[in-house]
Design a protein around this motif. Structure first.
Motif, PDB file in Angstrom:
ATOM      1  N   GLN A 279     -58.301  -3.310 -51.594  1.00 45.90           N
ATOM      2  CA  GLN A 279     -58.562  -3.926 -50.296  1.00 45.90           C
ATOM      3  C   GLN A 279     -59.975  -4.508 -50.274  1.00 45.90           C
ATOM      4  OE1 GLN A 279     -56.507   0.020 -48.491  1.00 45.90           O
ATOM      5  NE2 GLN A 279     -57.556  -1.196 -46.953  1.00 45.90           N
ATOM      6  N   PRO A 280     -60.211  -5.518 -49.418  1.00 49.07           N
ATOM      7  CA  PRO A 280     -61.566  -6.073 -49.314  1.00 49.07           C
ATOM      8  C   PRO A 280     -62.506  -5.089 -48.638  1.00 49.07           C
ATOM      9  CG  PRO A 280     -60.134  -7.049 -47.661  1.00 49.07           C
ATOM     10  CD  PRO A 280     -59.246  -6.204 -48.539  1.00 49.07           C
ATOM     11  N   VAL A 281     -63.756  -5.125 -49.062  1.00 48.89           N
ATOM     12  CA  VAL A 281     -64.790  -4.250 -48.502  1.00 48.89           C
ATOM     13  C   VAL A 281     -65.989  -5.103 -48.088  1.00 48.89           C
ATOM     14  CG1 VAL A 281     -66.449  -2.402 -48.985  1.00 48.89           C
ATOM     15  CG2 VAL A 281     -64.105  -2.237 -49.850  1.00 48.89           C
ATOM     16  N   ALA A 282     -66.482  -4.855 -46.891  1.00 43.76           N
ATOM     17  CA  ALA A 282     -67.727  -5.460 -46.418  1.00 43.76           C
ATOM     18  C   ALA A 282     -68.766  -4.344 -46.330  1.00 43.76           C
ATOM     19  CB  ALA A 282     -67.519  -6.117 -45.052  1.00 43.76           C
ATOM     20  N   ALA A 283     -69.737  -4.376 -47.237  1.00 48.50           N
ATOM     21  CA  ALA A 283     -70.775  -3.342 -47.288  1.00 48.50           C
ATOM     22  C   ALA A 283     -71.913  -3.748 -46.352  1.00 48.50           C
ATOM     23  CB  ALA A 283     -71.294  -3.181 -48.716  1.00 48.50           C
ATOM     24  N   LEU A 284     -72.118  -2.965 -45.300  1.00 46.32           N
ATOM     25  CA  LEU A 284     -73.060  -3.297 -44.239  1.00 46.32           C
ATOM     26  C   LEU A 284     -74.444  -2.714 -44.524  1.00 46.32           C
ATOM     27  CD1 LEU A 284     -74.009  -4.167 -41.401  1.00 46.32           C
ATOM     28  CD2 LEU A 284     -72.830  -2.165 -40.471  1.00 46.32           C
ATOM     29  N   TYR A 285     -75.452  -3.573 -44.390  1.00 51.92           N
ATOM     30  CA  TYR A 285     -76.859  -3.178 -44.477  1.00 51.92           C
ATOM     31  C   TYR A 285     -77.500  -3.444 -43.116  1.00 51.92           C
ATOM     32  CZ  TYR A 285     -76.276  -3.001 -49.537  1.00 51.92           C
ATOM     33  OH  TYR A 285     -75.854  -2.686 -50.818  1.00 51.92           O
ATOM     34  N   MET A 286     -78.099  -2.406 -42.540  1.00 44.66           N
ATOM     35  CA  MET A 286     -78.710  -2.508 -41.214  1.00 44.66           C
ATOM     36  C   MET A 286     -80.230  -2.622 -41.361  1.00 44.66           C
ATOM     37  SD  MET A 286     -77.735  -2.540 -37.984  1.00 44.66           S
ATOM     38  CE  MET A 286     -76.145  -1.691 -38.013  1.00 44.66           C
ATOM     39  N   ARG A 287     -80.818  -3.551 -40.606  1.00 50.28           N
ATOM     40  CA  ARG A 287     -82.269  -3.739 -40.681  1.00 50.28           C
ATOM     41  C   ARG A 287     -83.003  -2.562 -40.052  1.00 50.28           C
ATOM     42  NH1 ARG A 287     -86.638  -5.852 -37.929  1.00 50.28           N
ATOM     43  NH2 ARG A 287     -85.374  -6.059 -36.027  1.00 50.28           N
TER      44      ARG A 287
END
Length: 330
Positions: A279-287
């Motif tokens: 499945q597609p994954v969106a890896a989130l980086y928070m400022r």
């Protein structure tokens, strides 16, 4: 130290060197059994150690690959004795949560984990067939967790690996009749916890999946959260272990994102793309507002259907970023 360094016996070491080609598919097998990437890696190592010790007694009545699967299955069954299943929040049996309510972390629960995808080899390779996308999708792995360990093993061996009932019976030490009974009960239980959907799952590399992922990431990065409503199916589910709540429907998902997301505006969130569980994954980086650096925050594993995004599991365990080969910050 790897298992290849346990002894200098040339026959055993040559066997293990050759058997390494099955490591990835054995990892997927142990992951299906346990729902844990960490546990699966340990169990594959234990499988190779047991195989190395037992190699001189291997009578070659089956292929090396089949023999390794038998060892791996029984290694998993032993490891699962007395353990609780690994759920997702939606599998805890509680109703959907209020998106404006308090979030509750449950670190005492051993949650289901995602499995990083690896580049596929030659499509004629049996490991590619065994590790089909459907057999490692999060929804399937979560459903398997509702089964007792022996039922789980039988269903995987029969329906994923396509073993005959007699082969399964020999592998786990029961009768063929018992295998058929276990399989029947496993199928019935899966039908209860994971009913069939009308819309088909899309592969992570289709144009429609890519377009939906682009729009999903853009909505977060530009902080235009209302646009998410357009992307989700009417029955979409959002969950984010170790928080024990789950959220039902686009309106609640948007409300949750607005109310609880620490981002304050455009540019606070950035994403990298990868894949897990087929499945597609969106890896989130928070400022980080103190340093201005975007730090690892969540791995969003998306279930993309022909009708839209139907499920997002946002894993909060930032240690997973390293396991996925992702940087800790941008």
């Amino acid at each position: 130290m790897t298992v290849l360094a346990v002894d200098d016996s040339s026959a055993e070491n040559a066997f293990l060197a050759d058997a390494q080609r099955y490591r990835r598919e054995l990892l997927a097998h142990c992951y299906r059994m346990t729902g844990s990437l960490h546990d699966a890696e340990d169990l594959v190592q234990e499988t190779y150690l047991r195989a190395w010790k037992a190699y001189r007694g291997f009578e070659r009545k089956s292929s090396v690959r089949t023999w390794l699967y038998r060892i791996a299955t029984n290694t998993c069954l032993t490891a699962l004795e007395g353990r609780n299943r690994r759920p997702l929040p939606s599998g805890l049996g509680q109703p959907a949560s209020d998106p404006l309510g308090e979030l509750h972390e449950r670190h005492e629960i051993a949650w289901l984990e995602p499995l990083p995808d690896e580049p596929r080899a030659d499509p004629s390779d049996p490991s590619v067939i065994v590790e089909s996308r459907e057999s490692v999708r999060l929804a399937f792995i979560a459903a398997l967790q509702h089964l007792p360990a022996r039922q789980r093993a039988v269903l995987i061996l029969r329906e994923v690996l396509q073993w005959r009932a007699a082969e399964v019976a020999e592998a786990i030490g029961v009768s063929t009749a018992a295998v058929n009974s276990l399989l029947q009960r496993a199928r019935a239980q899966l039908d209860e916890v994971s009913p069939a959907r009308d819309d088909a799952a899309l592969a992570p590399d289709t144009p429609q999946t890519t377009e939906l992922l682009d729009r999903y990431i853009s909505a977060f990065e530009t902080y235009d959260i209302d646009r998410l409503v357009e992307l989700f199916t009417a029955d979409a589910v959002w969950e984010m272990p170790p928080f024990d709540g789950w959220y039902d429907g686009p309106a609640d998902i948007v409300a949750l994102s607005k109310f609880h997301c620490p981002a304050e505006g455009p540019g606070d969130m950035r994403f990298l793309r990868t894949m897990a569980n087929g499945q597609p994954v969106a890896a989130l980086y928070m400022r980080n507002p103190q340093t201005g650096v975007h730090e690892a925050f969540q791995l969003h594993v998306l279930d993309v259907r022909t009708t839209g995004i139907s499920h997002v599991v946002a894993f909060m365990e930032t240690a997973l970023f390293e396991r996925f080969g992702l940087p800790a910050h941008l």
